[in-house]
Write an enzyme that holds these catalytic residues in place. Structure first.
Site, PDB file in Angstrom:
ATOM      1  N   THR A  42     -33.820 -40.575 -15.939  1.00 34.51           N
ATOM      2  CA  THR A  42     -33.364 -39.352 -16.605  1.00 34.51           C
ATOM      3  C   THR A  42     -31.843 -39.284 -16.563  1.00 34.51           C
ATOM      4  O   THR A  42     -31.185 -38.987 -17.565  1.00 34.51           O
ATOM      5  CB  THR A  42     -33.953 -38.112 -15.871  1.00 34.51           C
ATOM      6  OG1 THR A  42     -35.367 -38.241 -15.850  1.00 34.51           O
ATOM      7  CG2 THR A  42     -33.555 -36.819 -16.546  1.00 34.51           C
ATOM      8  N   ALA A 322     -29.244 -36.292  -8.880  1.00 31.03           N
ATOM      9  CA  ALA A 322     -29.155 -37.747  -8.888  1.00 31.03           C
ATOM     10  C   ALA A 322     -28.643 -38.280  -7.550  1.00 31.03           C
ATOM     11  O   ALA A 322     -29.150 -39.277  -7.033  1.00 31.03           O
ATOM     12  CB  ALA A 322     -28.229 -38.186 -10.022  1.00 31.03           C
ATOM     13  N   HIS A 446       1.233 -31.683  -2.272  1.00 26.90           N
ATOM     14  CA  HIS A 446       1.677 -30.556  -3.092  1.00 26.90           C
ATOM     15  C   HIS A 446       2.326 -31.085  -4.366  1.00 26.90           C
ATOM     16  O   HIS A 446       3.096 -32.036  -4.295  1.00 26.90           O
ATOM     17  CB  HIS A 446       2.692 -29.717  -2.315  1.00 26.90           C
ATOM     18  CG  HIS A 446       3.269 -28.595  -3.118  1.00 26.90           C
ATOM     19  ND1 HIS A 446       2.550 -27.443  -3.375  1.00 26.90           N
ATOM     20  CD2 HIS A 446       4.473 -28.469  -3.744  1.00 26.90           C
ATOM     21  CE1 HIS A 446       3.303 -26.644  -4.125  1.00 26.90           C
ATOM     22  NE2 HIS A 446       4.471 -27.249  -4.358  1.00 26.90           N
TER      23      HIS A 446
HETATM   24  P1  FAD Z   1     -35.594 -40.182 -12.766  1.00 28.18           P
HETATM   25  O1  FAD Z   1     -34.171 -40.336 -13.038  1.00 28.18           O
HETATM   26  O2  FAD Z   1     -36.349 -39.178 -13.564  1.00 28.18           O
HETATM   27  O3  FAD Z   1     -36.257 -41.613 -12.957  1.00 28.18           O
HETATM   28  C1  FAD Z   1     -37.639 -41.807 -12.876  1.00 28.18           C
HETATM   29  C2  FAD Z   1     -37.976 -43.019 -13.700  1.00 28.18           C
HETATM   30  O4  FAD Z   1     -39.325 -43.383 -13.439  1.00 28.18           O
HETATM   31  C3  FAD Z   1     -37.899 -42.792 -15.209  1.00 28.18           C
HETATM   32  O5  FAD Z   1     -37.046 -43.749 -15.785  1.00 28.18           O
HETATM   33  C4  FAD Z   1     -39.335 -42.949 -15.704  1.00 28.18           C
HETATM   34  O6  FAD Z   1     -39.404 -43.563 -16.982  1.00 28.18           O
HETATM   35  C5  FAD Z   1     -39.917 -43.865 -14.642  1.00 28.18           C
HETATM   36  N1  FAD Z   1     -41.372 -43.759 -14.468  1.00 28.18           N
HETATM   37  C6  FAD Z   1     -42.124 -42.655 -14.279  1.00 28.18           C
HETATM   38  N2  FAD Z   1     -43.420 -42.993 -14.093  1.00 28.18           N
HETATM   39  C7  FAD Z   1     -43.478 -44.342 -14.162  1.00 28.18           C
HETATM   40  C8  FAD Z   1     -44.530 -45.288 -14.039  1.00 28.18           C
HETATM   41  N3  FAD Z   1     -45.793 -44.905 -13.760  1.00 28.18           N
HETATM   42  N4  FAD Z   1     -44.230 -46.579 -14.184  1.00 28.18           N
HETATM   43  C9  FAD Z   1     -42.959 -47.007 -14.454  1.00 28.18           C
HETATM   44  N5  FAD Z   1     -41.930 -46.153 -14.571  1.00 28.18           N
HETATM   45  C10 FAD Z   1     -42.187 -44.846 -14.410  1.00 28.18           C
HETATM   46  N6  FAD Z   1     -28.253 -34.493 -11.490  1.00 28.18           N
HETATM   47  C11 FAD Z   1     -27.032 -34.571 -10.925  1.00 28.18           C
HETATM   48  O7  FAD Z   1     -26.935 -34.882  -9.730  1.00 28.18           O
HETATM   49  N7  FAD Z   1     -25.891 -34.357 -11.648  1.00 28.18           N
HETATM   50  C12 FAD Z   1     -25.933 -34.019 -12.954  1.00 28.18           C
HETATM   51  O8  FAD Z   1     -24.888 -33.833 -13.577  1.00 28.18           O
HETATM   52  C13 FAD Z   1     -27.204 -33.906 -13.578  1.00 28.18           C
HETATM   53  N8  FAD Z   1     -27.296 -33.592 -14.884  1.00 28.18           N
HETATM   54  C14 FAD Z   1     -28.526 -33.521 -15.471  1.00 28.18           C
HETATM   55  C15 FAD Z   1     -28.595 -33.155 -16.809  1.00 28.18           C
HETATM   56  C16 FAD Z   1     -29.820 -33.047 -17.430  1.00 28.18           C
HETATM   57  C17 FAD Z   1     -29.883 -32.667 -18.893  1.00 28.18           C
HETATM   58  C18 FAD Z   1     -31.012 -33.340 -16.701  1.00 28.18           C
HETATM   59  C19 FAD Z   1     -32.347 -33.266 -17.370  1.00 28.18           C
HETATM   60  C20 FAD Z   1     -30.949 -33.700 -15.368  1.00 28.18           C
HETATM   61  C21 FAD Z   1     -29.705 -33.782 -14.742  1.00 28.18           C
HETATM   62  N9  FAD Z   1     -29.585 -34.099 -13.385  1.00 28.18           N
HETATM   63  C22 FAD Z   1     -28.360 -34.157 -12.798  1.00 28.18           C
HETATM   64  C23 FAD Z   1     -30.777 -34.391 -12.559  1.00 28.18           C
HETATM   65  C24 FAD Z   1     -30.958 -35.912 -12.417  1.00 28.18           C
HETATM   66  O9  FAD Z   1     -31.063 -36.498 -13.681  1.00 28.18           O
HETATM   67  C25 FAD Z   1     -32.201 -36.209 -11.588  1.00 28.18           C
HETATM   68  O10 FAD Z   1     -32.154 -35.507 -10.371  1.00 28.18           O
HETATM   69  C26 FAD Z   1     -32.314 -37.694 -11.288  1.00 28.18           C
HETATM   70  O11 FAD Z   1     -32.388 -38.447 -12.479  1.00 28.18           O
HETATM   71  C27 FAD Z   1     -33.546 -37.973 -10.426  1.00 28.18           C
HETATM   72  O12 FAD Z   1     -33.648 -39.354 -10.189  1.00 28.18           O
HETATM   73  P2  FAD Z   1     -35.059 -40.039  -9.910  1.00 28.18           P
HETATM   74  O13 FAD Z   1     -34.768 -41.480  -9.716  1.00 28.18           O
HETATM   75  O14 FAD Z   1     -35.785 -39.311  -8.870  1.00 28.18           O
HETATM   76  O15 FAD Z   1     -35.895 -39.824 -11.252  1.00 28.18           O
END
Ligand code: FAD
Ligand code: NAD
Length: 467
Positions: A42, A322, A446
């Site tokens: 994401t 993230a 500063h």
């Molecule tokens: P994700 O990034 O969601 O990754 C999970 C991955 O798993 C995905 O690519 C998905 O396709 C894959 N997946 C799922 N199920 C399966 C499966 N069964 N098999 C194979 N692949 C699979 N956070 C910040 O810290 N700063 C920011 O500025 C910020 N801005 C954001 C803006 C927006 C519009 C959004 C929606 C979110 C934002 N976030 C931000 C939040 C951040 O994107 C998430 O907290 C972060 O991406 C979480 O990481 P993750 O690895 O847990 O999950």
């Protein structure tokens, strides 16, 4: 593919890819399974990065037309090339997702494209978009499947006019009007983008305040700043439905406490009332992995109830950020490799990338009061900071909260230009369990905006100096 892996990670977002890279660095045989076409999850594809690219570009566009005049910069004939702005966003995303693929190669991480599912102890079945299923055998499985948009009952997202954050990052033209449902991080960031580009934006929020989770004083002042910029707010309102008319959308809402229905019309409605864990089709129940009533995978030091299965990032409890996912990914790989691993959940900064920016780390005043913790407070406004004055960016302030007895910093809250870059200093201080006096007695260059943090820390003991 018959060899046994040390670790198979399902999900290639910030949790999964950082876990994979760290595991590769530690010499583990690791594969990362991602169902999407690109790595980065994401965050890189439809979250942090594209939103920050549009926030940066739209802020520059608005500044040319507004604040730059006060600096003696006259601009005429400024116009928006939205296609170019979007192309620039896509180029950034492309470059960064390819960067992860490069880091995978460099650290000997195998990238497998397909949907992963646990089919037994140490077994991950991969279903590719085309072709045959395969099954990997592994000693450990890390679930890093992230989150998805929380739907609003009765409101069907089409990503054209009724959009989630994903659609709002790719609108083909600037809508005349936009209603945002939810005054959280996404609503304020993406609402700001489209307001700056010319849309009339109003925000409907269920609670009587914006940004739940942020310090109350900061949220109040931030709302005032956004209002001055032209954003409208309908707080304490419950959306009861969105009707699709031929060209417009008709949103009905009523006071959360009950009362008469009110109607708003808009070209685009953005639904951003939070995100929920995504764990569909993973085979959790069969594998004995427990989830809480909200669907988050339950963990203890990233280990689930099922032996050899771990979980990190948005699909587990904690802030959906993230850098939180990244911290957990790194720590989880280290734990699997048999190393000491730790995440300091008390020191995870939060940032809202609006203008002014909002940033915090540690506890809010409300949280300290509720916990009955005696604290001292120092604050400093950017109107009294010389660099902010020189830059004509004086909105906002810094607040430092410290333990009344020990002076240990308990929370730092900021609103102002570039505070996203200033919060790291406060986080580092808290990681070292610094006292407010440690910041107050550290020489800061500063003129810098970071002097406001020092002055706020000096304010804890009442010796703030103006400019
Ligand atoms: P994700 O990034 O969601 O990754 C999970 C991955 O798993 C995905 O690519 C998905 O396709 C894959 N997946 C799922 N199920 C399966 C499966 N069964 N098999 C194979 N692949 C699979 N956070 C910040 O810290 N700063 C920011 O500025 C910020 N801005 C954001 C803006 C927006 C519009 C959004 C929606 C979110 C934002 N976030 C931000 C939040 C951040 O994107 C998430 O907290 C972060 O991406 C979480 O990481 P993750 O690895 O847990 O999950
Ligand atoms: P959020 O939790 O930040 O805000 C959702 C808002 O919607 C809250 O204010 C909530 O009270 C309100 N709400 C809930 N139900 C409602 C209803 N029925 N009607 C009206 N309002 C309602 O969620 P978000 O803005 O959707 O963001 C999702 C996640 O993405 C967050 O957890 C956030 O951490 C992450 N994110 C982070 C950043 C960043 O770090 N800069 C940027 C974007 C997203």
């Amino acid at each position: 593919m018959t060899d046994t892996y040390d670790l198979v990670i399902i999900g290639g977002g910030p949790g999964g890819y950082n876990c994979a890279i760290r595991a590769g660095q530690l010499g583990l045989k690791v594969a990362c399974v991602e169902k999407g076409e690109t790595l980065g999850g994401t965050c890189l594809n439809v979250g942090c990065i594209p939103s920050k690219a549009l926030l940066h570009a739209s802020e520059a566009y608005e500044n040319v037309n507004t604040t730059y005049g006060a600096l003696g910069i006259k601009a005429s004939g400024v116009s928006l090339d939205l296609d170019k702005m979007m192309a620039s966003k896509v180029e950034t995303v492309d470059g960064l997702t390819k960067g992860i693929a490069f880091l995978f190669k460099k650290n000997k991480v195998e990238h497998i494209t397909g949907t992963g599912r646990i089919t037994g102890a140490g077994k991950v079945e991969i279903t590719p978009a085309k072709g045959k299923k395969t099954t990997l055998t592994t000693k450990n499985i890390v679930l890093a499947t992230g989150s998805e948009v929380t739907p609003l009952p009765g409101v069907k997202i089409d990503e054209q006019r009724l959009v989630s954050s994903a659609g709002a990052l790719s609108l083909p033209k600037v809508p005349k009007s936009m209603v945002v449902i939810g005054a959280g991080v996404i609503g304020l960031e993406l609402g700001s983008v489209w307001r700056r580009l010319g849309a009339d934006v109003s925000v409907v929020e269920y609670l009587p305040r914006i940004l739940p989770g942020a310090d109350g004083e900061v949220a109040k002042q931030a709302q005032r700043a956004f209002k001055r910029q032209g954003m409208g707010f309908h707080l304490g309102m419950k959306v009861t439905g969105v009707e699709k008319l031929k060209t417009k959308l008709k949103l009905s809402m009523e006071p959360a406490e009950g009362g008469d229905t009110q109607v708003l019309e808009a070209d685009v409605v953005l639904v951003c009332i939070g995100r929920r864990p995504f764990t569909q089709g993973l085979g959790l129940e069969e594998a004995g992995v427990k989830t809480d009533p909200r669907g988050f995978i339950e963990t203890n030091n990233w280990q689930t109830d099922a032996a050899g299965i771990w979980a990190i990032g948005d699909c587990t409890t904690g802030p959906m950020l993230a850098h939180k996912a990244e911290e957990e990914g790194t720590a989880c790989a280290e734990a699997i490799a048999g190393k000491a691993a730790h995440v300091n959940y008390g020191v995870i900064p939060g940032v809202v990338y609006t203008a002014p920016e909002i940033a915090w780390v540690g506890r809010t005043e409300e949280e300290l009061k509720e916990a009955g913790v005696a604290y001292k407070k120092g604050a400093f406004p950017f109107t009294a900071n010389s660099r902010a004055r020189a830059n004509h960016e004086t909105t906002g302030f810094v607040k430092v909260l410290a333990d009344a007895t020990s002076d240990e910093i308990l929370g730092v809250h900021m609103m102002g230009a570039n505070v996203s870059e200033m919060i790291g200093e406060a986080a580092l201080a808290m990681e070292f369990r610094a006292a407010s006096e440690d910041i107050a007695r550290t020489c800061h260059a500063h003129p810098t905006l970071s002097e406001a943090l020092r002055q706020a820390a000096m304010g804890v003991e009442g010796w703030t100096m103006q400019m």
